[in-house]
Design a protein around this motif. Structure first.
Motif, PDB file in Angstrom:
ATOM      1  N   ARG A  95     -11.010 -31.406  17.465  1.00  0.00           N
ATOM      2  CA  ARG A  95     -11.264 -30.833  16.135  1.00  0.00           C
ATOM      3  C   ARG A  95     -12.701 -31.112  15.722  1.00  0.00           C
ATOM      4  N   SER A  96     -13.386 -30.083  15.336  1.00  0.00           N
ATOM      5  CA  SER A  96     -14.763 -30.210  14.886  1.00  0.00           C
ATOM      6  C   SER A  96     -14.806 -30.803  13.477  1.00  0.00           C
ATOM      7  N   ARG A  97     -15.887 -31.450  13.148  1.00  0.00           N
ATOM      8  CA  ARG A  97     -16.096 -31.904  11.768  1.00  0.00           C
ATOM      9  C   ARG A  97     -16.670 -30.773  10.918  1.00  0.00           C
ATOM     10  N   GLU A  98     -17.068 -29.707  11.611  1.00  0.00           N
ATOM     11  CA  GLU A  98     -17.640 -28.578  10.893  1.00  0.00           C
ATOM     12  C   GLU A  98     -16.626 -27.450  10.892  1.00  0.00           C
ATOM     13  N   GLY A  99     -16.840 -26.512  10.046  1.00  0.00           N
ATOM     14  CA  GLY A  99     -15.992 -25.324  10.072  1.00  0.00           C
ATOM     15  C   GLY A  99     -14.606 -25.585   9.515  1.00  0.00           C
ATOM     16  N   SER A 100     -13.681 -24.823   9.989  1.00  0.00           N
ATOM     17  CA  SER A 100     -12.336 -24.833   9.435  1.00  0.00           C
ATOM     18  C   SER A 100     -11.539 -26.051   9.842  1.00  0.00           C
ATOM     19  N   GLN A 101     -10.768 -26.534   8.904  1.00  0.00           N
ATOM     20  CA  GLN A 101      -9.823 -27.607   9.220  1.00  0.00           C
ATOM     21  C   GLN A 101      -8.761 -27.146  10.183  1.00  0.00           C
ATOM     22  N   GLY A 102      -8.504 -25.864  10.174  1.00  0.00           N
ATOM     23  CA  GLY A 102      -7.388 -25.382  10.966  1.00  0.00           C
ATOM     24  C   GLY A 102      -7.663 -25.305  12.443  1.00  0.00           C
ATOM     25  N   ASN A 103      -8.924 -25.316  12.807  1.00  0.00           N
ATOM     26  CA  ASN A 103      -9.241 -25.019  14.193  1.00  0.00           C
ATOM     27  C   ASN A 103      -9.124 -26.239  15.085  1.00  0.00           C
ATOM     28  N   LEU A 104      -7.898 -26.633  15.359  1.00  0.00           N
ATOM     29  CA  LEU A 104      -7.602 -27.698  16.316  1.00  0.00           C
ATOM     30  C   LEU A 104      -7.442 -27.004  17.661  1.00  0.00           C
ATOM     31  N   ILE A 105      -8.330 -27.305  18.603  1.00  0.00           N
ATOM     32  CA  ILE A 105      -8.344 -26.617  19.885  1.00  0.00           C
ATOM     33  C   ILE A 105      -7.590 -27.445  20.913  1.00  0.00           C
ATOM     34  N   PHE A 106      -6.585 -26.822  21.534  1.00  0.00           N
ATOM     35  CA  PHE A 106      -5.720 -27.514  22.470  1.00  0.00           C
ATOM     36  C   PHE A 106      -6.019 -27.130  23.908  1.00  0.00           C
ATOM     37  N   GLY A 107      -5.788 -28.090  24.826  1.00  0.00           N
ATOM     38  CA  GLY A 107      -5.769 -27.785  26.242  1.00  0.00           C
ATOM     39  C   GLY A 107      -4.429 -27.158  26.611  1.00  0.00           C
ATOM     40  N   LYS A 108      -4.268 -26.833  27.899  1.00  0.00           N
ATOM     41  CA  LYS A 108      -3.053 -26.154  28.336  1.00  0.00           C
ATOM     42  C   LYS A 108      -1.909 -27.113  28.627  1.00  0.00           C
ATOM     43  N   GLY A 109      -2.190 -28.399  28.588  1.00  0.00           N
ATOM     44  CA  GLY A 109      -1.119 -29.374  28.703  1.00  0.00           C
ATOM     45  C   GLY A 109      -0.895 -29.906  30.103  1.00  0.00           C
ATOM     46  N   THR A 110      -0.298 -31.089  30.152  1.00  0.00           N
ATOM     47  CA  THR A 110       0.133 -31.731  31.398  1.00  0.00           C
ATOM     48  C   THR A 110       1.585 -32.122  31.245  1.00  0.00           C
TER      49      THR A 110
END
Lengths: 116, 115
Positions: A95-110
């Protein structure tokens, strides 16, 4: 744009042993947050551990710890004394400290399996 | 309630039909998020609400997707004229909305299957 990569689609560990899940990310930002979430078969994502990029000390939560290498943009999760209940999908997130709070970027998982 | 509640748990629909997915966040949580999870993939951000306004809807994939929220309560995600590519698990999350490193509380999702 930021990206998160989990290079291990599946991992397996023996009960009571230790396993490390890998995560790398790409960003041009200097300050951000990193997370590991667990998703059991119930589909409900659960926060495992989080790290703030400006903190050099690696975060720990009981049996879970991270190895945060900022220069290498690496954020691996170590699970010690693995238990059957640890079996789940694990997602690394940024999650960036800038921009939208909503933009939590996920990996594809393990997908982690725990053998008794 | 005790946790984030989503309904229905599973939804099967025919291509071209409209669907509504519901999310009840934890009481007191001002922030609400919708994510989509395709099979074998990570979560894709769709939209974020702070109260009943949506400061970030950049993840909505097309104008067939819309969402609304009533106050700091229930949110509905609507998909019009569904397509097979819309088949996925739709996850809702809520949080206090005060800090960027705060924990998100997730629901169990709605599994949408478009035939």
């Amino acid at each position: 744009a930021q990206t998160v990569t989990q290079s291990q689609p599946e991992m397996s560990v023996q009960e009571a042993e230790t396993v490390t899940l890998s995560c790398t990310y790409d960003t041009s930002e200097s300050d951000y947050y990193l997370f590991w979430y667990k998703q059991p078969p119930s589909r409900q994502m659960i926060l495992v551990i989080r790290q703030e990029a400006y903190k050099q000390q690696n975060a720990t939560e009981n049996r879970f710890s991270v190895n945060f290498q900022k220069a290498a943009k690496s954020f691996s999760l170590k699970i010690s004394d693995s238990q059957l209940g640890d079996a789940a999908m694990y997602f690394c997130a940024y999650r960036s400290r800038e921009g939208s709070q909503g933009n939590l970027i996920f990996g594809k998982g393990t997908k982690l399996s725990v053998k008794p | 309630g005790a946790g984030v509640s989503q309904s229905p748990s599973n939804k099967v629909t025919e291509k071209g039909k409209d669907v509504e997915l519901r999310c009840d966040p934890i009481s007191g949580h001002t922030a609400l998020y919708w994510y989509r999870q395709r099979l074998g993939q990570g979560l894709e951000f769709l939209i974020y609400f702070q109260g009943n306004s949506a400061p970030d809807k950049s993840g909505l994939p097309s104008d067939r997707f819309s969402a609304e929220r009533t106050g700091e309560s229930v949110s509905t995600l609507t998909i019009q004229r569904t397509q097979q590519e819309d088949s996925a698990v739709y996850l809702c999350a809520s949080s206090f909305g005060r800090q960027l490193n705060e924990k998100l509380f997730f629901g169990s999702g709605t599994q949408l299957s478009v035939l």
